[in-house]
Design an enzyme around this catalytic site. Structure first.
Site, PDB file in Angstrom:
ATOM      1  N   ARG A 231      -5.407 -17.995   9.728  1.00  0.00           N
ATOM      2  CA  ARG A 231      -5.259 -16.553  10.200  1.00  0.00           C
ATOM      3  C   ARG A 231      -6.618 -15.945   9.171  1.00  0.00           C
ATOM      4  O   ARG A 231      -7.057 -14.775  10.043  1.00  0.00           O
ATOM      5  CB  ARG A 231      -3.940 -15.999  10.034  1.00  0.00           C
TER       6      ARG A 231
ATOM      7  N   ILE B 222       3.994  -4.116  -4.007  1.00  0.00           N
ATOM      8  CA  ILE B 222       3.482  -3.797  -2.648  1.00  0.00           C
ATOM      9  C   ILE B 222       4.394  -4.419  -1.555  1.00  0.00           C
ATOM     10  O   ILE B 222       4.793  -3.671  -0.609  1.00  0.00           O
ATOM     11  CB  ILE B 222       1.935  -4.119  -2.365  1.00  0.00           C
TER      12      ILE B 222
ATOM     13  N   ARG C 230      -0.345  -8.389  13.392  1.00  0.00           N
ATOM     14  CA  ARG C 230       0.321  -6.901  13.101  1.00  0.00           C
ATOM     15  C   ARG C 230      -0.630  -5.927  12.881  1.00  0.00           C
ATOM     16  O   ARG C 230      -0.366  -4.776  13.024  1.00  0.00           O
ATOM     17  CB  ARG C 230       1.160  -7.106  11.612  1.00  0.00           C
TER      18      ARG C 230
ATOM     19  N   ASP D  64      -2.939  -9.282  -2.278  1.00  0.00           N
ATOM     20  CA  ASP D  64      -3.453 -10.533  -1.702  1.00  0.00           C
ATOM     21  C   ASP D  64      -4.038 -11.675  -2.637  1.00  0.00           C
ATOM     22  O   ASP D  64      -4.298 -12.850  -2.171  1.00  0.00           O
ATOM     23  CB  ASP D  64      -4.664 -10.087  -0.610  1.00  0.00           C
TER      24      ASP D  64
ATOM     25  N   PRO E  77       6.682  -1.007   7.600  1.00  0.00           N
ATOM     26  CA  PRO E  77       6.447   0.180   8.550  1.00  0.00           C
ATOM     27  C   PRO E  77       5.288   0.646   8.878  1.00  0.00           C
ATOM     28  O   PRO E  77       4.499   0.610   8.000  1.00  0.00           O
ATOM     29  CB  PRO E  77       7.595   0.997   7.812  1.00  0.00           C
TER      30      PRO E  77
HETATM   31  N1  EPU Z   1       3.694   1.348   4.317  1.00  0.00           N
HETATM   32  C1  EPU Z   1       4.684   2.053   4.701  1.00  0.00           C
HETATM   33  N2  EPU Z   1       4.378   2.798   5.719  1.00  0.00           N
HETATM   34  C2  EPU Z   1       3.442   2.780   6.364  1.00  0.00           C
HETATM   35  C3  EPU Z   1       2.147   1.924   6.073  1.00  0.00           C
HETATM   36  C4  EPU Z   1       2.537   1.120   4.757  1.00  0.00           C
HETATM   37  O1  EPU Z   1       5.813   1.955   4.051  1.00  0.00           O
HETATM   38  O2  EPU Z   1       3.185   3.455   7.462  1.00  0.00           O
HETATM   39  C5  EPU Z   1       3.853   0.220   2.939  1.00  0.00           C
HETATM   40  C6  EPU Z   1       3.729  -1.296   3.344  1.00  0.00           C
HETATM   41  O3  EPU Z   1       5.111  -1.495   3.535  1.00  0.00           O
HETATM   42  C7  EPU Z   1       3.379  -1.583   1.954  1.00  0.00           C
HETATM   43  C8  EPU Z   1       2.433  -0.627   1.303  1.00  0.00           C
HETATM   44  O4  EPU Z   1       2.799   0.554   2.054  1.00  0.00           O
HETATM   45  O5  EPU Z   1       4.738  -1.881   1.190  1.00  0.00           O
HETATM   46  C9  EPU Z   1       1.000  -1.052   1.443  1.00  0.00           C
HETATM   47  O6  EPU Z   1       0.585  -1.246   2.689  1.00  0.00           O
HETATM   48  P1  EPU Z   1      -0.831  -1.130   3.476  1.00  0.00           P
HETATM   49  O7  EPU Z   1      -0.693  -0.070   4.616  1.00  0.00           O
HETATM   50  O8  EPU Z   1      -1.675  -0.512   2.453  1.00  0.00           O
HETATM   51  O9  EPU Z   1      -1.112  -2.219   3.851  1.00  0.00           O
HETATM   52  P2  EPU Z   1      -1.717  -2.989   5.601  1.00  0.00           P
HETATM   53  O10 EPU Z   1      -2.823  -1.691   5.742  1.00  0.00           O
HETATM   54  O11 EPU Z   1      -0.653  -3.112   6.138  1.00  0.00           O
HETATM   55  C10 EPU Z   1      -3.810  -4.267   4.462  1.00  0.00           C
HETATM   56  C11 EPU Z   1      -4.412  -5.718   4.271  1.00  0.00           C
HETATM   57  C12 EPU Z   1      -3.200  -6.611   3.734  1.00  0.00           C
HETATM   58  C13 EPU Z   1      -2.812  -6.320   2.246  1.00  0.00           C
HETATM   59  C14 EPU Z   1      -2.721  -4.804   2.141  1.00  0.00           C
HETATM   60  C15 EPU Z   1      -2.815  -4.278   0.649  1.00  0.00           C
HETATM   61  C16 EPU Z   1      -5.488  -5.688   6.693  1.00  0.00           C
HETATM   62  C17 EPU Z   1      -5.477  -6.102   8.122  1.00  0.00           C
HETATM   63  N3  EPU Z   1      -4.437  -5.928   5.973  1.00  0.00           N
HETATM   64  O12 EPU Z   1      -2.567  -4.169   4.950  1.00  0.00           O
HETATM   65  O13 EPU Z   1      -3.641  -7.861   3.996  1.00  0.00           O
HETATM   66  O14 EPU Z   1      -2.148  -6.833   1.618  1.00  0.00           O
HETATM   67  O15 EPU Z   1      -3.713  -3.797   3.078  1.00  0.00           O
HETATM   68  O16 EPU Z   1      -4.041  -4.326   0.169  1.00  0.00           O
HETATM   69  O17 EPU Z   1      -6.315  -5.059   5.877  1.00  0.00           O
HETATM   70  C18 EPU Z   1      -3.923 -10.215   3.906  1.00  0.00           C
HETATM   71  O18 EPU Z   1      -5.081 -10.212   4.201  1.00  0.00           O
HETATM   72  O19 EPU Z   1      -3.280 -11.229   3.632  1.00  0.00           O
HETATM   73  C19 EPU Z   1      -3.162  -8.974   3.989  1.00  0.00           C
HETATM   74  C20 EPU Z   1      -1.723  -8.814   4.209  1.00  0.00           C
END
Ligand code: EPU
Length: 424
Positions: free
Chosen positions: A397, A327, A92, A305, A122
């Protein structure tokens, strides 16, 4: 089918080195595309998500070689900017390539990453922010076509401090025309690591680690070698495993400031915490104390996490604990698996109520996501009897060698990865 086989009841004891950070290495690998040259990235964890990122970089035209934990990216030649459906589905976080690809070429065509096992996820904030930097998007049959005549810096305010959207804006802004100021930026240590990497390459980024990040666009970047930070979530997982097993574990080379909220929860549970330079030791109490009202939050709050791993440990606590997942909406899936082991957990929307004092019984359970899988391994370590955690692919992963690490600390755990080899 792949599985972890665990005989519970042994205390984890000893010292353990922590792998490189997945969530820092992934955007740093994406960022390497911005340099029309060669970038060496040390301390990359050897995990499925990194291999998938390498496959995507190669499909885009980069030369990539792996030597131990060092990944070299040669982005000298042309970059296609196309991420196929097959590759986007594997990982993703392929969406974090968007900002980097647009920084390198004026167009990208990426398959819609879609929802995943922890929630809908999203990408509207990524797209809205990049639109403000002069990118046009058009959805096309499950893909997004992205075009820009030129990336232009802007003042952007995120509605929520999204980690991925913050990374995408930074990546797009590094080579953009003018200055970008990002408000309500995410403050996660992995974002700071990405910015330190980019600044070493010649970028001009200020304010990382705060809610306001300023990026002054530069003309080009240069070849560098960089060592990725260690993984605070893997570190936290092992410390929770120590707490769950009446253990005494010391981790190396992870910064206390990156782990404060996890250490605070461990202290609330009654653990002894000893901080030394580059070392954090957790000594479990004889009785785990319940914690009430813990909410997952963006950094520096308690990380989503770490929520599942904490849930497993709290099944042992001497009373009722309450966790709020703020989250990701689907991060309580392990509750049903823990119940198969005898746990008493009630889920009310984003609230989990855990009645502790129960001794879990070993049985066969299924990992459904990465951190949930790690949490089920913790449950197996603290249970009576034998536990089989199936579908290890989720755990692979993000954890380079969780079996070997836990076995080194004294666990009785064996791993059969995808029917290939047995490791201890
Ligand atoms: N969100 C939206 N719209 C967007 C982007 C995010 O609604 O355009 C929402 C998400 O659905 C969620 C919240 O905002 O409810 C936070 O999402 P965020 O964008 O911060 O998360 P991410 O970038 O998709 C990264 C980590 C995740 C970690 C989260 C929160 C990476 C590759 N992934 O995800 O890591 O849980 O930040 O800290 O950096 C994991 O390592 O197991 C993992 C899932």
């Amino acid at each position: 089918m792949s599985a972890f086989d665990i005989k519970g009841g042994l205390s984890l004891r000893g010292d353990i080195k922590i792998q490189g950070s997945k969530n820092a290495a992934l955007p740093i690998l994406a960022a390497a595309v911005l340099n029309r040259g060669i970038t060496k990235i040390y301390n990359c964890p050897l995990i499925l998500d990194i291999y998938n990122m390498i496959i995507i970089l190669e499909a885009m035209g980069c030369g990539v070689s792996v030597d131990g934990h060092c990944v070299t990216v040669d982005a000298t030649g042309p970059i296609t900017g196309i991420i196929s459906k097959e590759n986007a589905e594997k990982m993703r976080s392929s969406v974090i390539l968007l900002g980097a690809v647009l920084g390198r070429s004026n167009s990208a065509y990426i398959a819609w990453p879609g929802g995943c096992s922890i929630g809908e996820r999203p990408v509207n904030m990524h797209l809205d922010a990049l639109e403000q930097m002069n990118v046009q998007f058009s959805p096309e049959d499950g893909c997004i076509r992205c075009e820009t005549s030129e990336l232009i810096g802007n003042e952007i305010k995120l509605p929520y401090p999204s980690v991925g959207a913050t990374e995408n804006v930074i990546l797009a802004a590094v080579l953009a025309k003018g200055t970008t100021t990002l408000y309500n930026a995410a403050k996660e240590p992995e974002i700071v690591d990405l910015c330190l990497f980019l600044n070493e390459m010649g970028a001009e980024i200020h304010g990382m680690g705060t809610t306001m990040i300023t990026i002054l666009g530069v003309k080009s970047l240069m070849d560098i070698s960089y060592t990725v930070m260690n993984d605070r979530i893997v570190a936290g997982t092992y410390l929770m495993a120590a707490a769950a097993t009446c253990g005494d574990v010391q981790i190396y080379d992870v910064q206390e400031r990156d782990m404060k909220s996890t250490l605070e929860v461990l202290a609330h549970m009654g653990c002894g915490i000893v901080i030394r330079p580059n070392k954090i030791r957790v000594v479990a109490p004889t009785v785990i104390l319940p914690v009430e009202g813990i909410r997952t939050e963006p950094f520096p709050g308690f990380p989503t996490d770490m929520q599942s791993q904490m849930m497993s440990v709290l099944c042992l606590a001497s009373g009722k604990s309450v966790i709020y997942e703020e989250i990701f909406e689907d991060r309580f899936k392990i509750a049903a698996e823990l119940e198969k082991m005898g746990a008493d957990i009630r889920i009310e929307e984003n609230k989990a109520i855990i009645q502790g004092k129960c001794k879990l019984q070993g049985t066969t359970i299924y990992a459904k996501d990465l951190r949930g899988g790690a949490a089920l391994i913790i449950a197996g370590l603290m249970a009576e009897g034998d536990t089989k955690v199936k579908d290890t692919v989720y755990v692979e992963r993000g954890y380079e060698n969780i079996c070997m690490d836990l076995a080194q600390l004294g666990a009785d755990i064996k791993c059969c990865l995808n029917n290939q080899a047995w490791h201890e």
